[in-house]
Design a protein around this motif. Structure first.
Motif, mmCIF file in Angstrom:
data_model
loop_
_atom_site.group_PDB
_atom_site.id
_atom_site.type_symbol
_atom_site.label_atom_id
_atom_site.label_comp_id
_atom_site.label_asym_id
_atom_site.label_seq_id
_atom_site.Cartn_x
_atom_site.Cartn_y
_atom_site.Cartn_z
ATOM 1 N N MET A 118 0.837 -1.206 0.000
ATOM 2 C CA MET A 118 0.000 0.000 0.000
ATOM 3 C C MET A 118 0.870 1.254 0.000
ATOM 4 N N LYS A 119 1.932 1.235 0.805
ATOM 5 C CA LYS A 119 2.825 2.394 0.900
ATOM 6 C C LYS A 119 3.465 2.686 -0.451
ATOM 7 N N TYR A 120 3.895 1.636 -1.129
ATOM 8 C CA TYR A 120 4.535 1.783 -2.436
ATOM 9 C C TYR A 120 3.582 2.422 -3.450
ATOM 10 N N HIS A 121 2.302 2.087 -3.338
ATOM 11 C CA HIS A 121 1.294 2.612 -4.268
ATOM 12 C C HIS A 121 0.589 3.862 -3.735
ATOM 13 N N PHE A 122 1.109 4.404 -2.647
ATOM 14 C CA PHE A 122 0.588 5.642 -2.055
ATOM 15 C C PHE A 122 -0.883 5.526 -1.648
#
Length: 124
Positions: free
Chosen positions: A91-95
């Motif tokens: 999720m963090k990688y995809h903002f």
């Protein structure tokens, strides 16, 4: 229409509609992919759910909060903590910002089995 078929677990019809869309030159959307991921999750077909997620990314569709709610939920229900946490980290990688649904899935995945163990040992 695809969502309607998948909610009724009319798997063959939903998948046929996706094939028909592609043959007609209609590109799937993020919503289409999210619906397929959820459908595969309900079928307990985790490899196809993940393959659909990977296809979505490979075609430059951006996974959204619905994508991650679905995937984290699928893996949490299965008790697959590693995969659920991998999706959470993605999720963090995809903002995509985690919300109460995501945290609820993760907490439930950890707390419910422990709670059931306590309940079962007290009943005996």
């Amino acid at each position: 229409m695809i969502a309607m078929f998948s909610k009724k677990v009319m798997v063959d019809h939903a998948l046929a509609m996706i094939d028909e869309m592609r043959r007609a030159g209609i590109a799937p959307t993020e919503r289409t992919y999210n619906t397929l991921i959820a459908l595969y999750g309900r079928m307990d077909d985790l490899p196809r759910a993940l393959a659909t997620y990977e296809e979505m990314k490979a075609l430059n569709y951006r996974p959204d909060d619905v994508t991650f709610h679905t995937l984290v939920g699928i893996f949490a229900k299965k008790g697959d903590e590693e995969k659920a946490l991998q999706m959470f980290d993605s999720m963090k990688y995809h903002f995509v910002r985690p919300d109460e649904k995501i945290y609820g899935c993760l907490i439930g995945m950890v707390v419910l089995p422990a709670l059931m163990k306590v309940i079962l040992t007290r009943r005996m």
